[in-house]
Design an enzyme around this catalytic site. Structure first.
Site, mmCIF file in Angstrom:
data_model
loop_
_atom_site.group_PDB
_atom_site.id
_atom_site.type_symbol
_atom_site.label_atom_id
_atom_site.label_comp_id
_atom_site.label_asym_id
_atom_site.label_seq_id
_atom_site.Cartn_x
_atom_site.Cartn_y
_atom_site.Cartn_z
ATOM 1 N N ALA A 92 0.836 -1.203 0.000
ATOM 2 C CA ALA A 92 0.000 0.000 0.000
ATOM 3 C C ALA A 92 0.869 1.250 0.000
ATOM 4 O O ALA A 92 1.833 1.357 0.771
ATOM 5 C CB ALA A 92 -0.917 -0.004 1.215
ATOM 6 N N GLY A 93 0.538 2.185 -0.862
ATOM 7 C CA GLY A 93 1.327 3.411 -0.928
ATOM 8 C C GLY A 93 0.672 4.455 -1.798
ATOM 9 O O GLY A 93 -0.157 4.156 -2.651
ATOM 10 N N ILE A 94 1.042 5.700 -1.563
ATOM 11 C CA ILE A 94 0.591 6.818 -2.375
ATOM 12 C C ILE A 94 1.793 7.662 -2.759
ATOM 13 O O ILE A 94 2.852 7.584 -2.136
ATOM 14 C CB ILE A 94 -0.452 7.686 -1.639
ATOM 15 N N SER A 142 10.941 1.723 -4.181
ATOM 16 C CA SER A 142 11.119 2.456 -5.424
ATOM 17 C C SER A 142 12.573 2.880 -5.549
ATOM 18 O O SER A 142 13.310 2.910 -4.551
ATOM 19 C CB SER A 142 10.213 3.695 -5.407
ATOM 20 N N TYR A 155 7.357 11.563 -1.044
ATOM 21 C CA TYR A 155 7.440 10.187 -1.538
ATOM 22 C C TYR A 155 8.853 9.648 -1.337
ATOM 23 O O TYR A 155 9.043 8.552 -0.802
ATOM 24 C CB TYR A 155 7.057 10.155 -3.017
ATOM 25 N N SER A 158 9.615 9.053 2.341
ATOM 26 C CA SER A 158 8.958 7.859 2.884
ATOM 27 C C SER A 158 9.666 6.588 2.440
ATOM 28 O O SER A 158 9.786 5.633 3.218
ATOM 29 C CB SER A 158 7.488 7.828 2.470
ATOM 30 N N LYS A 159 10.148 6.565 1.194
ATOM 31 C CA LYS A 159 10.836 5.378 0.702
ATOM 32 C C LYS A 159 12.226 5.238 1.319
ATOM 33 O O LYS A 159 12.673 4.127 1.628
ATOM 34 C CB LYS A 159 10.920 5.411 -0.825
#
Length: 272
Positions: A92-94, A142, A155, A158-159
């Protein structure tokens, strides 16, 4: 891959994109599935389809991974239904698309809550079962976890956080039998760019890139499943991604310029 037959696999973000493709591929290998996402009706339809097509068992669980209680309940329902957990795929991710100077900080909070804390919560409540089964915990990350990208500060952050968390977890469990894997696709054709948050936190609604030139979610899912079977450490899935990781270590200033040029070619670019 008989190794997965009758194993219990939890997949977050399973209603679309890479998560949905992972559900299909794991089901093809005979795994029983616990499908988690916010869109419960879509999950129920998917679970019924997988059970019919592959003769496996599939459980749909409505879950917002940004909520700790939802993640705890997800794992409890998996254990109650199947008796344990063998694989956890934190998918799950945005995403987001906005320059840092223009965005509402609530966007960064949302990115960290879903992408990072969602991974942490699910892993925390599943780790006891995974240790008992000698299973696998996977984080779908990613190239943005190796290399910061313009317009994607939240993003990328968070990664990067997920990478640090997973690497620490791996070292802590070198002698426990727990398999820890980072899966890092290249740009993948999915709805993640349409749902990416803008500066105010609203969904963009359209992609900023040429989706036709990207990996398919099916390709990503097949590599993730094979990586679980082979107990791989890190999957960097494209030649471009591998080159970016290595060149970033050797020539970071040069890579800064190349990344800038790449993102300047987006539709309605944020950097020009």
């Amino acid at each position: 891959m008989d190794e997965l037959k009758n194993k219990t696999v939890i997949i977050t973000g399973a209603s679309s994109g890479i998560g949905l493709a992972c559900a299909e591929v794991f089901a093809q290998q005979g795994a029983n599935l616990v499908l988690a996402a916010r869109r419960y009706v879509d999950l129920c339809t998917l679970a019924q389809s997988l059970e019919t097509n592959y003769r496996i068992r599939a459980l749909a669980v409505q879950c917002d991974v940004a909520k700790e209680a939802d993640c705890q309940l997800l794992i409890q329902q998996a254990v109650t239904t199947f008796g344990g957990v063998d694989v956890l795929v934190n998918n799950a991710g945005i995403s987001m698309r906005a320059l840092f100077g223009e965005l509402d900080l609530a966007v960064l909070h949302r990115l960290m809550d879903v992408n990072f804390w969602g991974t942490v919560y699910c892993t925390k409540y599943a780790i006891g079962e995974l240790l008992r089964s000698g299973g696998s915990v996977v984080a779908v990350s990613s190239i943005a976890g190796f290399r910061g990208l313009p317009g994607r500060t939240g993003y990328s952050a968070s990664k990067f956080a997920i990478h640090g968390f997973m690497e620490s977890l791996r070292v802590e469990n070198l002698k426990t039998g727990l398999h820890v894997m980072l899966a890092c696709p290249g740009f993948t054709a999915s709805n993640i760019r349409q749902t990416a948050l803008d500066a105010a936190g609203a969904a963009h609604g359209e992609t900023s890139m040429d989706e036709a030139q990207m990996m398919t979610a099916q390709e990503v899912a097949e590599r993730i499943v094979l990586g679980v079977v082979r107990r791989r450490r890190t999957l960097v899935m494209t030649r471009q991604g591998k080159l970016a990781v290595w060149m970033n270590k050797l020539f970071p200033a040069w890579v800064d310029k190349q990344v800038y040029k790449l993102f300047a070619k987006e539709k309605n670019p944020l950097v020009k």
